[in-house]
Enzyme design. Structure first.
Site, PDB file in Angstrom:
ATOM      1  N   ASP A  50      -0.478   1.420   3.721  1.00 25.93           N
ATOM      2  CA  ASP A  50      -1.510   2.472   3.765  1.00 25.93           C
ATOM      3  C   ASP A  50      -2.309   2.387   5.065  1.00 25.93           C
ATOM      4  O   ASP A  50      -2.662   3.410   5.650  1.00 25.93           O
ATOM      5  CB  ASP A  50      -2.456   2.311   2.569  1.00 25.93           C
ATOM      6  CG  ASP A  50      -1.738   2.551   1.253  1.00 25.93           C
ATOM      7  OD1 ASP A  50      -0.826   3.389   1.230  1.00 25.93           O
ATOM      8  OD2 ASP A  50      -2.078   1.884   0.261  1.00 25.93           O
ATOM      9  N   ASN A 125     -10.207   7.865   3.915  1.00 21.22           N
ATOM     10  CA  ASN A 125     -10.681   7.059   2.785  1.00 21.22           C
ATOM     11  C   ASN A 125     -12.196   7.030   2.672  1.00 21.22           C
ATOM     12  O   ASN A 125     -12.745   7.421   1.665  1.00 21.22           O
ATOM     13  CB  ASN A 125     -10.215   5.598   2.922  1.00 21.22           C
ATOM     14  CG  ASN A 125      -8.830   5.347   2.373  1.00 21.22           C
ATOM     15  OD1 ASN A 125      -8.296   6.167   1.642  1.00 21.22           O
ATOM     16  ND2 ASN A 125      -8.264   4.208   2.709  1.00 21.22           N
ATOM     17  N   GLU A 126     -12.824   6.494   3.718  1.00 21.95           N
ATOM     18  CA  GLU A 126     -14.260   6.269   3.581  1.00 21.95           C
ATOM     19  C   GLU A 126     -14.955   5.912   4.881  1.00 21.95           C
ATOM     20  O   GLU A 126     -14.326   5.521   5.862  1.00 21.95           O
ATOM     21  CB  GLU A 126     -14.557   5.157   2.558  1.00 21.95           C
ATOM     22  CG  GLU A 126     -14.374   3.731   3.017  1.00 21.95           C
ATOM     23  CD  GLU A 126     -12.932   3.263   3.113  1.00 21.95           C
ATOM     24  OE1 GLU A 126     -12.449   3.129   4.261  1.00 21.95           O
ATOM     25  OE2 GLU A 126     -12.276   3.028   2.107  1.00 21.95           O
TER      26      GLU A 126
HETATM   27  P1  NAP Z   1      -5.878  -2.952   5.109  1.00 24.89           P
HETATM   28  O1  NAP Z   1      -5.404  -4.349   5.036  1.00 24.89           O
HETATM   29  O2  NAP Z   1      -5.138  -1.955   5.930  1.00 24.89           O
HETATM   30  O3  NAP Z   1      -6.045  -2.365   3.618  1.00 24.89           O
HETATM   31  C1  NAP Z   1      -6.571  -3.155   2.553  1.00 24.89           C
HETATM   32  C2  NAP Z   1      -5.856  -2.742   1.271  1.00 24.89           C
HETATM   33  O4  NAP Z   1      -6.255  -1.420   0.880  1.00 24.89           O
HETATM   34  C3  NAP Z   1      -4.332  -2.682   1.468  1.00 24.89           C
HETATM   35  O5  NAP Z   1      -3.701  -3.249   0.348  1.00 24.89           O
HETATM   36  C4  NAP Z   1      -4.059  -1.188   1.583  1.00 24.89           C
HETATM   37  O6  NAP Z   1      -2.717  -0.845   1.206  1.00 24.89           O
HETATM   38  C5  NAP Z   1      -5.080  -0.653   0.589  1.00 24.89           C
HETATM   39  N1  NAP Z   1      -5.422   0.772   0.712  1.00 24.89           N
HETATM   40  C6  NAP Z   1      -5.735   1.501   1.814  1.00 24.89           C
HETATM   41  N2  NAP Z   1      -6.010   2.772   1.473  1.00 24.89           N
HETATM   42  C7  NAP Z   1      -5.858   2.863   0.125  1.00 24.89           C
HETATM   43  C8  NAP Z   1      -6.022   3.906  -0.827  1.00 24.89           C
HETATM   44  N3  NAP Z   1      -6.412   5.131  -0.467  1.00 24.89           N
HETATM   45  N4  NAP Z   1      -5.829   3.618  -2.140  1.00 24.89           N
HETATM   46  C9  NAP Z   1      -5.479   2.377  -2.533  1.00 24.89           C
HETATM   47  N5  NAP Z   1      -5.332   1.349  -1.678  1.00 24.89           N
HETATM   48  C10 NAP Z   1      -5.516   1.588  -0.375  1.00 24.89           C
HETATM   49  O7  NAP Z   1      -7.410  -3.016   5.533  1.00 24.89           O
HETATM   50  P2  NAP Z   1      -8.247  -2.390   6.719  1.00 24.89           P
HETATM   51  O8  NAP Z   1      -7.386  -2.090   7.910  1.00 24.89           O
HETATM   52  O9  NAP Z   1      -9.440  -3.256   6.871  1.00 24.89           O
HETATM   53  O10 NAP Z   1      -8.787  -0.970   6.148  1.00 24.89           O
HETATM   54  C11 NAP Z   1      -7.977   0.047   5.664  1.00 24.89           C
HETATM   55  C12 NAP Z   1      -8.495   0.417   4.297  1.00 24.89           C
HETATM   56  O11 NAP Z   1      -8.531  -0.753   3.498  1.00 24.89           O
HETATM   57  C13 NAP Z   1      -9.927   0.943   4.312  1.00 24.89           C
HETATM   58  O12 NAP Z   1      -9.954   2.337   4.432  1.00 24.89           O
HETATM   59  C14 NAP Z   1     -10.495   0.431   3.017  1.00 24.89           C
HETATM   60  O13 NAP Z   1     -10.505   1.400   1.995  1.00 24.89           O
HETATM   61  C15 NAP Z   1      -9.575  -0.677   2.560  1.00 24.89           C
HETATM   62  N6  NAP Z   1     -10.350  -1.916   2.477  1.00 24.89           N
HETATM   63  C16 NAP Z   1     -10.535  -2.461   1.253  1.00 24.89           C
HETATM   64  C17 NAP Z   1     -11.320  -3.587   1.104  1.00 24.89           C
HETATM   65  C18 NAP Z   1     -11.508  -4.152  -0.266  1.00 24.89           C
HETATM   66  O14 NAP Z   1     -10.877  -3.632  -1.192  1.00 24.89           O
HETATM   67  N7  NAP Z   1     -12.375  -5.142  -0.436  1.00 24.89           N
HETATM   68  C19 NAP Z   1     -11.921  -4.176   2.214  1.00 24.89           C
HETATM   69  C20 NAP Z   1     -11.713  -3.600   3.456  1.00 24.89           C
HETATM   70  C21 NAP Z   1     -10.933  -2.458   3.586  1.00 24.89           C
HETATM   71  P3  NAP Z   1      -1.427  -1.414   2.047  1.00 24.89           P
HETATM   72  O15 NAP Z   1      -1.225  -2.806   1.538  1.00 24.89           O
HETATM   73  O16 NAP Z   1      -0.293  -0.513   1.668  1.00 24.89           O
HETATM   74  O17 NAP Z   1      -1.788  -1.337   3.506  1.00 24.89           O
END
Ligand code: NAP
Length: 282
Positions: A50, A125-126
């Site tokens: 994602d 996303n956000e």
């Molecule tokens: P990332 O490692 O690319 O993503 C973190 C996880 O969020 C991965 O497992 C990713 O899926 C999943 N994800 C992203 N968009 C999603 C959606 N719409 N619905 C369900 N899961 C989703 O992290 P990053 O580069 O820091 O940020 C990318 C996104 O990750 C952000 O937009 C944010 O929403 C999310 N994130 C989540 C957390 C948390 O849950 N604590 C913290 C930081 C960021 P894949 O494994 O397929 O990449």
């Protein structure tokens, strides 16, 4: 004129391999392929997770073209295709026969005002607003010009319905059916004491006619962190951050059996052994 498919992939070996296989198959079916957006690009294929899709859409400046995601990542909530040959062949066949739907995904428009002027960003996303260096963030929140609260805590997430399953969900926000046009404000570790009082659960607003305004209240230093779809920026002297529904959308190509709640079940509740899957793919 050739019909061009643009490919984006992350740096994983498996992603590069899958990209090569898909390019080869598309070329054999008479398509041209490119790593860039061409004037005749009709589809963007994102190979990775994602995060790779979020980056591809941002890097290409949210073009008015459908994307399809091939999951070589971990979760793959946006993905339609698994990286195996049979599935790739099935997809190419469906694509040529036009057996697919295109879902339009609303984006957030984020307007950041600082001493230099206004900057506009888009999010799938956000938006996350946090304090610098893990300090408590103090954020004055208005909705449609009405004062709501002065939030104190780790930060605020403003999520789309598409982003509701991402960081928003981890922070205790609700999963929202992605057909609903909403913005969800979810607090991250809100302080709720006699000293600071903020909402401790999410607030959900219709996105079509709502504007969320955040004014940082600086106590120690005039620096905050904004994270837009995972991309972090440290900013000083931000005066306000306004979030509303964007006029732009992102299009996701869906094979005909896509169902949002089935996807939620498969990705969140169904038991899945990631380690075994990784070993199998090696
Ligand atoms: P990332 O490692 O690319 O993503 C973190 C996880 O969020 C991965 O497992 C990713 O899926 C999943 N994800 C992203 N968009 C999603 C959606 N719409 N619905 C369900 N899961 C989703 O992290 P990053 O580069 O820091 O940020 C990318 C996104 O990750 C952000 O937009 C944010 O929403 C999310 N994130 C989540 C957390 C948390 O849950 N604590 C913290 C930081 C960021 P894949 O494994 O397929 O990449």
């Amino acid at each position: 004129m050739a019909r061009t498919i643009t490919f984006r992939s992350n740096e994983l070996e498996i992603s590069k391999k899958v990209k090569d296989i898909m390019e080869d198959k598309f070329k054999k079916n008479g398509f041209a392929t490119s790593d860039k957006l061409e004037s005749d690009t009709e589809l963007v294929i994102s190979v990775g997770g994602d995060g790779s899709f979020l980056k591809a859409a941002r890097d290409l400046d949210f073009p008015d073209l459908p994307f399809i995601c091939v999951n070589t990542g971990h979760l793959g909530f946006f993905a339609e295709i698994l990286p195996d040959e049979a599935e790739i062949d099935y997809f190419i066949d469906c694509y040529q026969r036009m057996y697919f739907e295109v879902n339009e995904i609303d984006l957030l428009e984020i307007e950041i005002l600082d001493n230099e002027g206004k900057t506009i960003k888009q999010a799938i996303n956000e938006l996350v607003v946090r304090g610098n260096r893990s300090r408590t963030a103090h954020l004055i929140l208005h909705v449609n010009g009405n004062y709501m609260e002065t939030f104190s805590g780790d930060g605020l997430i403003i999520s789309t319905s598409t982003g509701s399953t991402a960081y928003n969900y981890s922070a205790g926000g609700s999963i929202v059916d992605n057909r609903l046009k909403i913005m969800q404000i979810t607090p991250i570790s809100p302080i709720s004491t006699n000293a600071f009082r903020s909402f401790t659960s999410s607030i959900i607003l219709p996105s079509e006619d709502s504007e969320i305004s955040i004014i940082p209240e600086y106590k120690n230093e005039a620096t905050i962190i904004l994270v837009i779809d995972g991309e972090e920026t440290k900013l000083s002297n931000v005066r306000s951050i306004k979030t509303r529904q964007s006029k732009k959308q992102v299009k996701l190509l869906r094979l005909s059996d896509y169902e949002f709640w089935d996807r939620v079940y498969m990705k969140f509740l169904k038991t899945y052994d990631y380690k075994a899957d990784e070993l199998r793919r090696r």
